[in-house]
Design a protein around this motif. Structure first.
Motif, PDB file in Angstrom:
ATOM      1  N   MET A   1       0.843  -1.190   0.000  1.00 57.26           N
ATOM      2  CA  MET A   1       0.000   0.000   0.000  1.00 57.26           C
ATOM      3  C   MET A   1       0.881   1.243   0.000  1.00 57.26           C
ATOM      4  O   MET A   1       1.749   1.401   0.855  1.00 57.26           O
ATOM      5  CB  MET A   1      -0.916  -0.008   1.227  1.00 57.26           C
ATOM      6  N   GLN A   2       0.661   2.129  -0.973  1.00 53.46           N
ATOM      7  CA  GLN A   2       1.345   3.405  -1.013  1.00 53.46           C
ATOM      8  C   GLN A   2       0.401   4.484  -0.481  1.00 53.46           C
ATOM      9  O   GLN A   2      -0.740   4.585  -0.933  1.00 53.46           O
ATOM     10  CB  GLN A   2       1.778   3.740  -2.440  1.00 53.46           C
ATOM     11  N   VAL A   3       0.871   5.279   0.450  1.00 54.12           N
ATOM     12  CA  VAL A   3       0.061   6.324   1.071  1.00 54.12           C
ATOM     13  C   VAL A   3       0.694   7.678   0.776  1.00 54.12           C
ATOM     14  O   VAL A   3       1.846   7.928   1.148  1.00 54.12           O
ATOM     15  CB  VAL A   3      -0.052   6.121   2.596  1.00 54.12           C
ATOM     16  N   GLY A   4      -0.050   8.550   0.088  1.00 51.85           N
ATOM     17  CA  GLY A   4       0.415   9.894  -0.205  1.00 51.85           C
ATOM     18  C   GLY A   4      -0.434  10.913   0.536  1.00 51.85           C
ATOM     19  O   GLY A   4      -1.667  10.818   0.531  1.00 51.85           O
ATOM     20  N   ILE A   5       0.212  11.878   1.168  1.00 53.28           N
ATOM     21  CA  ILE A   5      -0.482  12.902   1.951  1.00 53.28           C
ATOM     22  C   ILE A   5      -0.140  14.275   1.366  1.00 53.28           C
ATOM     23  O   ILE A   5       1.043  14.612   1.212  1.00 53.28           O
ATOM     24  CB  ILE A   5      -0.070  12.839   3.432  1.00 53.28           C
ATOM     25  N   PHE A   6      -1.173  15.050   1.055  1.00 52.68           N
ATOM     26  CA  PHE A   6      -0.985  16.303   0.339  1.00 52.68           C
ATOM     27  C   PHE A   6      -1.770  17.427   1.002  1.00 52.68           C
ATOM     28  O   PHE A   6      -2.700  17.197   1.767  1.00 52.68           O
ATOM     29  CB  PHE A   6      -1.417  16.150  -1.123  1.00 52.68           C
ATOM     30  N   ASN A   7      -1.377  18.656   0.662  1.00 55.79           N
ATOM     31  CA  ASN A   7      -1.973  19.825   1.307  1.00 55.79           C
ATOM     32  C   ASN A   7      -3.303  20.241   0.718  1.00 55.79           C
ATOM     33  O   ASN A   7      -4.079  20.938   1.378  1.00 55.79           O
ATOM     34  CB  ASN A   7      -1.004  21.013   1.235  1.00 55.79           C
ATOM     35  N   ASP A   8      -3.570  19.875  -0.528  1.00 63.53           N
ATOM     36  CA  ASP A   8      -4.811  20.342  -1.147  1.00 63.53           C
ATOM     37  C   ASP A   8      -5.386  19.275  -2.069  1.00 63.53           C
ATOM     38  O   ASP A   8      -4.680  18.406  -2.588  1.00 63.53           O
ATOM     39  CB  ASP A   8      -4.605  21.651  -1.905  1.00 63.53           C
ATOM     40  N   GLU A   9      -6.691  19.378  -2.283  1.00 68.99           N
ATOM     41  CA  GLU A   9      -7.417  18.366  -3.044  1.00 68.99           C
ATOM     42  C   GLU A   9      -7.058  18.386  -4.523  1.00 68.99           C
ATOM     43  O   GLU A   9      -7.087  17.341  -5.185  1.00 68.99           O
ATOM     44  CB  GLU A   9      -8.919  18.566  -2.852  1.00 68.99           C
ATOM     45  N   SER A  10      -6.721  19.538  -5.069  1.00 66.20           N
ATOM     46  CA  SER A  10      -6.361  19.589  -6.490  1.00 66.20           C
ATOM     47  C   SER A  10      -5.090  18.787  -6.755  1.00 66.20           C
ATOM     48  O   SER A  10      -4.975  18.109  -7.782  1.00 66.20           O
ATOM     49  CB  SER A  10      -6.196  21.038  -6.950  1.00 66.20           C
ATOM     50  N   LYS A  11      -4.147  18.844  -5.823  1.00 68.98           N
ATOM     51  CA  LYS A  11      -2.921  18.049  -5.962  1.00 68.98           C
ATOM     52  C   LYS A  11      -3.247  16.565  -5.914  1.00 68.98           C
ATOM     53  O   LYS A  11      -2.691  15.768  -6.684  1.00 68.98           O
ATOM     54  CB  LYS A  11      -1.932  18.412  -4.850  1.00 68.98           C
ATOM     55  N   ILE A  12      -4.163  16.184  -5.031  1.00 70.86           N
ATOM     56  CA  ILE A  12      -4.589  14.787  -4.960  1.00 70.86           C
ATOM     57  C   ILE A  12      -5.162  14.345  -6.308  1.00 70.86           C
ATOM     58  O   ILE A  12      -4.859  13.261  -6.808  1.00 70.86           O
ATOM     59  CB  ILE A  12      -5.622  14.605  -3.836  1.00 70.86           C
ATOM     60  N   GLY A  13      -6.008  15.200  -6.897  1.00 68.28           N
ATOM     61  CA  GLY A  13      -6.589  14.869  -8.189  1.00 68.28           C
ATOM     62  C   GLY A  13      -5.531  14.688  -9.258  1.00 68.28           C
ATOM     63  O   GLY A  13      -5.590  13.746 -10.062  1.00 68.28           O
ATOM     64  N   GLU A  14      -4.555  15.569  -9.279  1.00 68.73           N
ATOM     65  CA  GLU A  14      -3.495  15.489 -10.289  1.00 68.73           C
ATOM     66  C   GLU A  14      -2.672  14.217 -10.124  1.00 68.73           C
ATOM     67  O   GLU A  14      -2.356  13.545 -11.117  1.00 68.73           O
ATOM     68  CB  GLU A  14      -2.595  16.720 -10.177  1.00 68.73           C
ATOM     69  N   THR A  36     -18.668   7.477  -6.555  1.00 70.81           N
ATOM     70  CA  THR A  36     -19.379   8.743  -6.449  1.00 70.81           C
ATOM     71  C   THR A  36     -18.967   9.446  -5.155  1.00 70.81           C
ATOM     72  O   THR A  36     -17.983   9.083  -4.528  1.00 70.81           O
ATOM     73  CB  THR A  36     -20.895   8.515  -6.501  1.00 70.81           C
ATOM     74  N   GLY A  37     -19.712  10.463  -4.757  1.00 66.62           N
ATOM     75  CA  GLY A  37     -19.358  11.230  -3.582  1.00 66.62           C
ATOM     76  C   GLY A  37     -18.465  12.403  -3.935  1.00 66.62           C
ATOM     77  O   GLY A  37     -18.136  12.641  -5.103  1.00 66.62           O
ATOM     78  N   SER A  38     -18.039  13.141  -2.929  1.00 71.46           N
ATOM     79  CA  SER A  38     -17.273  14.359  -3.130  1.00 71.46           C
ATOM     80  C   SER A  38     -15.777  14.111  -3.316  1.00 71.46           C
ATOM     81  O   SER A  38     -15.114  14.841  -4.061  1.00 71.46           O
ATOM     82  CB  SER A  38     -17.466  15.301  -1.940  1.00 71.46           C
ATOM     83  N   SER A  39     -15.236  13.101  -2.655  1.00 69.74           N
ATOM     84  CA  SER A  39     -13.788  12.912  -2.638  1.00 69.74           C
ATOM     85  C   SER A  39     -13.160  12.741  -4.022  1.00 69.74           C
ATOM     86  O   SER A  39     -12.089  13.296  -4.283  1.00 69.74           O
ATOM     87  CB  SER A  39     -13.417  11.724  -1.744  1.00 69.74           C
ATOM     88  N   PRO A  40     -13.779  11.989  -4.950  1.00 73.60           N
ATOM     89  CA  PRO A  40     -13.120  11.791  -6.244  1.00 73.60           C
ATOM     90  C   PRO A  40     -13.262  12.956  -7.215  1.00 73.60           C
ATOM     91  O   PRO A  40     -12.667  12.912  -8.300  1.00 73.60           O
ATOM     92  CB  PRO A  40     -13.831  10.545  -6.819  1.00 73.60           C
ATOM     93  N   LEU A  41     -14.015  14.004  -6.880  1.00 74.86           N
ATOM     94  CA  LEU A  41     -14.291  15.053  -7.857  1.00 74.86           C
ATOM     95  C   LEU A  41     -13.025  15.717  -8.399  1.00 74.86           C
ATOM     96  O   LEU A  41     -12.919  15.942  -9.625  1.00 74.86           O
ATOM     97  CB  LEU A  41     -15.240  16.093  -7.257  1.00 74.86           C
ATOM     98  N   PRO A  42     -12.024  16.057  -7.564  1.00 77.63           N
ATOM     99  CA  PRO A  42     -10.804  16.642  -8.132  1.00 77.63           C
ATOM    100  C   PRO A  42     -10.074  15.682  -9.078  1.00 77.63           C
ATOM    101  O   PRO A  42      -9.436  16.125 -10.044  1.00 77.63           O
ATOM    102  CB  PRO A  42      -9.954  16.964  -6.906  1.00 77.63           C
ATOM    103  N   LEU A  43     -10.163  14.390  -8.810  1.00 80.82           N
ATOM    104  CA  LEU A  43      -9.563  13.402  -9.712  1.00 80.82           C
ATOM    105  C   LEU A  43     -10.278  13.407 -11.053  1.00 80.82           C
ATOM    106  O   LEU A  43      -9.640  13.397 -12.119  1.00 80.82           O
ATOM    107  CB  LEU A  43      -9.622  12.017  -9.077  1.00 80.82           C
ATOM    108  N   TYR A  44     -11.600  13.436 -11.036  1.00 81.43           N
ATOM    109  CA  TYR A  44     -12.337  13.473 -12.289  1.00 81.43           C
ATOM    110  C   TYR A  44     -12.010  14.738 -13.078  1.00 81.43           C
ATOM    111  O   TYR A  44     -11.845  14.701 -14.306  1.00 81.43           O
ATOM    112  CB  TYR A  44     -13.838  13.364 -12.023  1.00 81.43           C
ATOM    113  N   ASP A  45     -11.874  15.863 -12.382  1.00 89.77           N
ATOM    114  CA  ASP A  45     -11.506  17.106 -13.064  1.00 89.77           C
ATOM    115  C   ASP A  45     -10.140  16.970 -13.737  1.00 89.77           C
ATOM    116  O   ASP A  45      -9.939  17.433 -14.872  1.00 89.77           O
ATOM    117  CB  ASP A  45     -11.479  18.273 -12.079  1.00 89.77           C
ATOM    118  N   ALA A  46      -9.197  16.334 -13.039  1.00 90.29           N
ATOM    119  CA  ALA A  46      -7.854  16.179 -13.588  1.00 90.29           C
ATOM    120  C   ALA A  46      -7.852  15.239 -14.797  1.00 90.29           C
ATOM    121  O   ALA A  46      -7.125  15.470 -15.778  1.00 90.29           O
ATOM    122  CB  ALA A  46      -6.906  15.660 -12.510  1.00 90.29           C
ATOM    123  N   LEU A  47      -8.660  14.185 -14.764  1.00 87.75           N
ATOM    124  CA  LEU A  47      -8.757  13.291 -15.912  1.00 87.75           C
ATOM    125  C   LEU A  47      -9.409  13.998 -17.093  1.00 87.75           C
ATOM    126  O   LEU A  47      -9.002  13.816 -18.249  1.00 87.75           O
ATOM    127  CB  LEU A  47      -9.546  12.037 -15.529  1.00 87.75           C
TER     128      LEU A  47
END
Length: 259
Positions: A1-14, A36-47
């Motif tokens: 398991m790789q765990v990445g911790i970031f300061n903002d949601e846009s970075k997570i999406g990227e 679905t839900g709110s958490s994946p939204l920045p990822l969908y934006d990045a894709l």
């Protein structure tokens, strides 16, 4: 398991998009599992940005939603097939006919669940499954106490899950369905790669249990500890109860930041 911790949601999406995109560049006919839900939204934006830039295409791909409410009209805006189209697939070159969701409005949801599981298998299985996590540790709609090897099935939502999802129904708990069809934990675990996103301090206990706790039906997401290719992307709030943060940062840097 790789765990990445970031300061903002846009970075997570990227970061999530950088993990997912190569799979579909190498295999244009691949299968993407959608949460679905709110958490994946920045990822969908990045894709979406990658598709718009011409560096990624889903024109030959298929997608399968994790779950769907039972008894909600297919025309309801919060039906998950409509949510996913609105926030992601309709903004890309995904063919609408290639985006699948359980038939939650079926007269026989139990048969619909079995049919959906077979449909995923017939497509060759999911290559990359996007996941969120509930505050009670559910993934998909696999609520606590269920089988860790379950197939796609009908499940019943806990009061906590319904309260968490009431925000999508104008805060009216009475409008939130009480049952769902969800991919089972066994089904989810068959995906080739898992990318799980969690944001906010309200997810911190569930995340800590998932990453560092014992595997238990009390916290269904802990089953992902048995997956050999899972990346967990967190913001500071969701990571706040982890005890091995320094190690996760060291391991992440060793794998991804060697330039």
């Amino acid at each position: 398991m790789q765990v990445g911790i970031f300061n903002d949601e846009s970075k997570i999406g990227e970061i999530g998009a950088e993990i997912i995109a190569p799979v579909f560049i190498d295999k244009p006919t691949g299968v993407l599992g959608l949460a679905t839900g709110s958490s994946p939204l920045p990822l969908y934006d990045a894709l979406v940005k990658k598709v718009e830039a011409g560096t990624l295409s889903f024109a030959q791909a298929q997608a399968f939603c994790l779950d769907e409410y039972v008894g909600l009209s297919m025309e309801h805006p919060e039906a998950y097939r409509n949510f996913i189209r609105r926030v992601f697939t309709a903004r890309t070159d995904f063919p609408d006919s290639a985006v699948h969701a359980p038939a939650g409005a079926s007269d026989d949801p139990y048969a619909a669940a079995a049919e959906y599981d077979a449909q995923i298998k017939a497509a060759g299985g999911v290559d990359v499954q996007i996941l969120g996590i509930g505050s009670d540790g559910h993934i998909g709609f696999n609520e606590p106490s269920g089988s860790l090897s379950s197939r796609t099935h009908v499940d019943f939502l806990t009061e906590q899950t319904r309260q968490d999802n009431a925000r999508f129904f104008d805060g009216n708990l009475a409008d939130v369905p009480t049952a769902c069809i969800t991919q089972g934990l066994g089904t989810i675990m068959e995906a080739g790669k898992l990318v799980l996103i969690a944001t906010g301090a309200g997810k911190a206990e569930a995340v800590a249990q998932m990453v560092e706790g014992p595997v238990s039906a009390r916290w269904p997401a802990t089953v992902v500890q048995f997956h050999n290719d899972i990346t967990v992307l967190l913001d500071e709030g969701a990571a706040s109860k982890l005890t091995m943060r320094d190690y996760y940062a060291q391991a992440w840097k060793a794998q991804y930041d060697q330039s």
